[in-house]
Design a protein around this motif. Sequence first.
Motif, mmCIF file in Angstrom:
data_model
loop_
_atom_site.group_PDB
_atom_site.id
_atom_site.type_symbol
_atom_site.label_atom_id
_atom_site.label_comp_id
_atom_site.label_asym_id
_atom_site.label_seq_id
_atom_site.Cartn_x
_atom_site.Cartn_y
_atom_site.Cartn_z
ATOM 1 N N GLY A 156 0.788 -1.235 0.000
ATOM 2 C CA GLY A 156 0.000 0.000 0.000
ATOM 3 C C GLY A 156 0.813 1.275 0.000
ATOM 4 O O GLY A 156 0.242 2.364 0.148
ATOM 5 N N GLN A 200 -1.461 -7.494 -6.083
ATOM 6 C CA GLN A 200 -2.093 -6.668 -5.051
ATOM 7 C C GLN A 200 -1.667 -5.200 -5.202
ATOM 8 O O GLN A 200 -2.494 -4.288 -5.128
ATOM 9 C CB GLN A 200 -1.689 -7.187 -3.672
ATOM 10 N N HIS A 203 -2.993 -3.319 -8.350
ATOM 11 C CA HIS A 203 -4.397 -2.915 -8.337
ATOM 12 C C HIS A 203 -4.772 -2.047 -7.147
ATOM 13 O O HIS A 203 -5.705 -1.263 -7.217
ATOM 14 C CB HIS A 203 -5.279 -4.168 -8.383
ATOM 15 N N LYS A 204 -4.056 -2.200 -6.015
ATOM 16 C CA LYS A 204 -4.506 -1.519 -4.797
ATOM 17 C C LYS A 204 -3.567 -0.431 -4.296
ATOM 18 O O LYS A 204 -3.957 0.364 -3.445
ATOM 19 C CB LYS A 204 -4.661 -2.556 -3.677
ATOM 20 N N SER A 209 -1.740 3.134 -8.704
ATOM 21 C CA SER A 209 -3.000 3.117 -9.449
ATOM 22 C C SER A 209 -3.465 4.521 -9.774
ATOM 23 O O SER A 209 -4.400 4.703 -10.558
ATOM 24 C CB SER A 209 -4.067 2.391 -8.632
#
Length: 213
Positions: A156, A200, A203-204, A209
């Motif tokens: 993240g 992961q 896309h996240k 993104s």
Amino acid sequence: MKITTIPVTPFMQNCRILQCAQSAQAAIIDPGGDSDKIIRALTQRGIEPSVIWLTHGHLDHVGAADTLRKHYQIDIVGPQRDEQFWFDALAQQAQMFGFAPQVPFLPDTWLEHGQTISLGEQQFEVRHCPGHTPGHVIFVCHSHKLAIVGDVIFKGSIGRTDFPKGDGPTLIASIKREVLSLDDDYRLLSGHGEETSVGQERHKNPFISGKFG
Ligand SMILES: [Zn+2]
């Protein structure tokens, strides 16, 4: 291949022990500090390390490297040579990070982009990923579909770029070119926090993104 994670330093840096299942050869990756804790963990598991690999020259990733090099009589390999100024500045880094005084040292060997390094029967591709630091490298094992990514990318998040010679656009370009070019099912083992995967983060991760500015 067996992977052991040992969190070290107040920054909870993920020191990794990689062990080839066939040959029992082992590498210590990014021993940032707490050399006693690392030696104890290796002794408990009966592991005799054969090499130290470094992703980059920040003190929380290299602080125990010289002690372990001397203790085990093994070489320090990596990162890429553009990282030398961070090694030359290890004493200042100790002040900057609030760590115990550190005597500067250099690796035995610098790595270059595209090189393949072996650990027993396992092959790792070296990929140069500047941005967080100029000579940062990641280690990609295609047969096990994993990459040791240091402080390039986190679950993240991405590495800080506000240190000297850090650069945000360069880091994003490195991530797109060297990390997101891997298949979605590659595991990503970061220098801090939980492990993640290419899919992961593709896309996240808000820094990739474009969901954040
Ligand atoms: Zn770092």
